[in-house]
Design a protein around this motif. Structure first.
Motif, PDB file in Angstrom:
ATOM      1  N   SER A 172       0.825  -1.199   0.000  1.00  0.00           N
ATOM      2  CA  SER A 172       0.000   0.000   0.000  1.00  0.00           C
ATOM      3  C   SER A 172       0.868   1.262   0.000  1.00  0.00           C
ATOM      4  N   GLY A 173       0.519   2.207  -0.836  1.00  0.00           N
ATOM      5  CA  GLY A 173       1.214   3.496  -0.859  1.00  0.00           C
ATOM      6  C   GLY A 173       2.466   3.525  -1.716  1.00  0.00           C
TER       7      GLY A 173
ATOM      8  N   LYS B 199       1.195   2.452  -7.103  1.00  0.00           N
ATOM      9  CA  LYS B 199       0.572   1.693  -8.207  1.00  0.00           C
ATOM     10  C   LYS B 199      -0.556   2.498  -8.869  1.00  0.00           C
TER      11      LYS B 199
ATOM     12  N   THR C  83      -1.110   5.634  -8.654  1.00  0.00           N
ATOM     13  CA  THR C  83      -0.561   6.861  -9.234  1.00  0.00           C
ATOM     14  C   THR C  83      -0.058   6.577 -10.640  1.00  0.00           C
TER      15      THR C  83
HETATM   16  N1  LIG Z   1      -4.370  12.829  -4.258  1.00  0.00           N
HETATM   17  C1  LIG Z   1      -3.247  12.692  -3.549  1.00  0.00           C
HETATM   18  N2  LIG Z   1      -2.723  13.746  -2.895  1.00  0.00           N
HETATM   19  C2  LIG Z   1      -1.588  13.627  -2.177  1.00  0.00           C
HETATM   20  N3  LIG Z   1      -0.887  12.482  -2.054  1.00  0.00           N
HETATM   21  C3  LIG Z   1      -1.369  11.388  -2.694  1.00  0.00           C
HETATM   22  C4  LIG Z   1      -2.563  11.434  -3.478  1.00  0.00           C
HETATM   23  N4  LIG Z   1      -2.786  10.215  -3.975  1.00  0.00           N
HETATM   24  C5  LIG Z   1      -1.797   9.413  -3.551  1.00  0.00           C
HETATM   25  N5  LIG Z   1      -0.944  10.128  -2.760  1.00  0.00           N
HETATM   26  C6  LIG Z   1       0.255   9.596  -2.105  1.00  0.00           C
HETATM   27  O1  LIG Z   1       1.098   9.028  -3.089  1.00  0.00           O
HETATM   28  C7  LIG Z   1       1.660   7.812  -2.633  1.00  0.00           C
HETATM   29  C8  LIG Z   1       1.282   6.686  -3.573  1.00  0.00           C
HETATM   30  O2  LIG Z   1      -0.138   6.491  -3.479  1.00  0.00           O
HETATM   31  P1  LIG Z   1      -0.911   5.472  -4.411  1.00  0.00           P
HETATM   32  O3  LIG Z   1      -2.347   5.561  -4.058  1.00  0.00           O
HETATM   33  O4  LIG Z   1      -0.517   5.687  -5.803  1.00  0.00           O
HETATM   34  O5  LIG Z   1      -0.298   4.091  -3.914  1.00  0.00           O
HETATM   35  P2  LIG Z   1      -0.870   2.608  -4.109  1.00  0.00           P
HETATM   36  O6  LIG Z   1       0.313   1.736  -4.231  1.00  0.00           O
HETATM   37  O7  LIG Z   1      -1.857   2.588  -5.203  1.00  0.00           O
HETATM   38  O8  LIG Z   1      -1.582   2.376  -2.713  1.00  0.00           O
HETATM   39  P3  LIG Z   1      -2.845   1.454  -2.364  1.00  0.00           P
HETATM   40  O9  LIG Z   1      -2.439   0.067  -2.719  1.00  0.00           O
HETATM   41  O10 LIG Z   1      -3.026   1.640  -0.891  1.00  0.00           O
HETATM   42  O11 LIG Z   1      -3.995   1.954  -3.171  1.00  0.00           O
HETATM   43  C9  LIG Z   1       1.153   7.624  -1.207  1.00  0.00           C
HETATM   44  O12 LIG Z   1       2.132   8.136  -0.312  1.00  0.00           O
HETATM   45  C10 LIG Z   1      -0.088   8.458  -1.161  1.00  0.00           C
HETATM   46  O13 LIG Z   1      -0.328   8.955   0.133  1.00  0.00           O
END
Ligand SMILES: Nc1ncnc2c1ncn2[C@@H]1O[C@H](COP(=O)(O)OP(=O)(O)OP(=O)(O)O)[C@@H](O)[C@H]1O
Length: 291
Positions: free
Chosen positions: A80-81, A84, A86
């Motif tokens: 998580s985070g 992905k 993004t």
């Molecule tokens: N809209 C936003 N504004 C600010 N920070 C963001 C935003 N969206 C994501 N982040 C940050 O960017 C980083 C990557 O987030 P992202 O959602 O892309 O990860 P992920 O791997 O898809 O996580 P998950 O599996 O929990 O969905 C994290 O630190 C998150 O807090």
């Protein structure tokens, strides 16, 4: 309107066509499930070159480079985070809708950088459909959910036929053909997600982005959606974010492993990633989740 609804709505409008022609030969092998037909080679459809993303001052993705093959399922896995979602949102420029987001680097679709000034992000989102974690049908009839994008775009052709074909493609037609006037919200969770897939398919995209499309569903509906996704890759290039290792192993041809800090640590054939990962970090992540 939520960001998802805004993106779904926006994806139905616009006009420019950000095409390019550069295609590269890429070797791709089948997934792990043995039952998947052997797929030999595929061309690169999407190429990420040193993509970096920040939200304000926090870097979410670091120097992401990969080549995503056409007509295959590519899975994005990682804790998580790690970035992905993004990355997924870079492909159809949905990050444009987030004020804090800044993207650098090059991300091409058929050789054309989607971040070039002459690319209309709305038209891009029509070529690159998206399906979200939580099924989000509009509060409209089943028919209107699927036809919505066609009407917004004034798309020519027989809309009844396109709606029927899209629902068939999403493996939902037989269940809804006698209730097309009923609200999409009356369907079960799995049916709603297949309706959202039909809605994404109707404008005839090349790419389907799916952000954990089955994680809100029960096991039976999950299995149906997984079968459908594998099948959709015959016609579309599918990029799926998932936390579910078994799912990635079962339905994807390529797997990208992101780890904390927004790094892409491995991108390879799915079978290789799961059976013979390149690094201890990937092995630890996979065995921790999968083993
Ligand atoms: N809209 C936003 N504004 C600010 N920070 C963001 C935003 N969206 C994501 N982040 C940050 O960017 C980083 C990557 O987030 P992202 O959602 O892309 O990860 P992920 O791997 O898809 O996580 P998950 O599996 O929990 O969905 C994290 O630190 C998150 O807090």
């Amino acid at each position: 309107m939520t960001q998802n609804e805004e993106a779904s709505t926006e994806s139905e409008t616009g006009s420019a066509d950000p095409t390019g022609d550069t295609l590269v030969e890429t070797d791709v092998s089948s997934g792990l499930d043995g039952g998947t037909p052997q797929r030999s080679t595929s061309r690169t459809l999407i190429e990420s070159k040193n993509v970096n993303v920040w939200y304000n001052d926090d870097q979410a993705l670091k120097d992401i480079s990969m080549e995503i093959p056409e007509n295959r399922v590519t899975a994005m896995i990682g804790p998580s985070g790690c970035g992905k979602s993004t990355f997924l949102r870079c492909i159809n420029r949905m990050n444009d809708l987030i004020d804090a987001a800044r993207v650098e680097g090059e991300l091409t679709l058929r050789g054309k950088n989607v971040y070039d000034d002459d690319v209309d992000p709305v038209a891009l989102r029509r070529r690159v459909g998206m399906v979200f974690q939580k099924p989000n049908p509009f509060p409209k009839s089943i028919y209107d959910n699927v036809a919505y994008g066609l009407e917004i775009q004034n798309k020519s052709g027989d809309h009844d036929e396109i709606v029927e074909q899209s629902l068939k493609r999403a493996a939902l037609w037989d269940e809804v053909k006698d209730r097309l006037d009923e609200s999409g919200l009356e369907l079960s969770g799995g049916q709603q997600q297949r309706l959202c897939i039909a809605r994404a398919i109707a404008p005839d995209p090349e790419v389907l982005l799916m952000d954990e499309p089955a994680s809100a569903l029960d096991p039976v509906a999950t299995s149906q959606i997984e079968d459908l996704i594998a099948d959709l890759a015959e016609e579309y290039t599918v990029v799926i974010v998932t936390h579910n290792m078994q799912q990635a192993a079962r339905i994807s041809d390529k797997t990208a492993v992101f780890l904390t800090g927004g790094e892409l640590v491995e991108f390879a054939d799915t079978q290789k990633v799961f059976e013979n990962p390149e690094s201890q970090r990937v092995e630890d992540y996979i065995t921790g989740k999968f083993g």
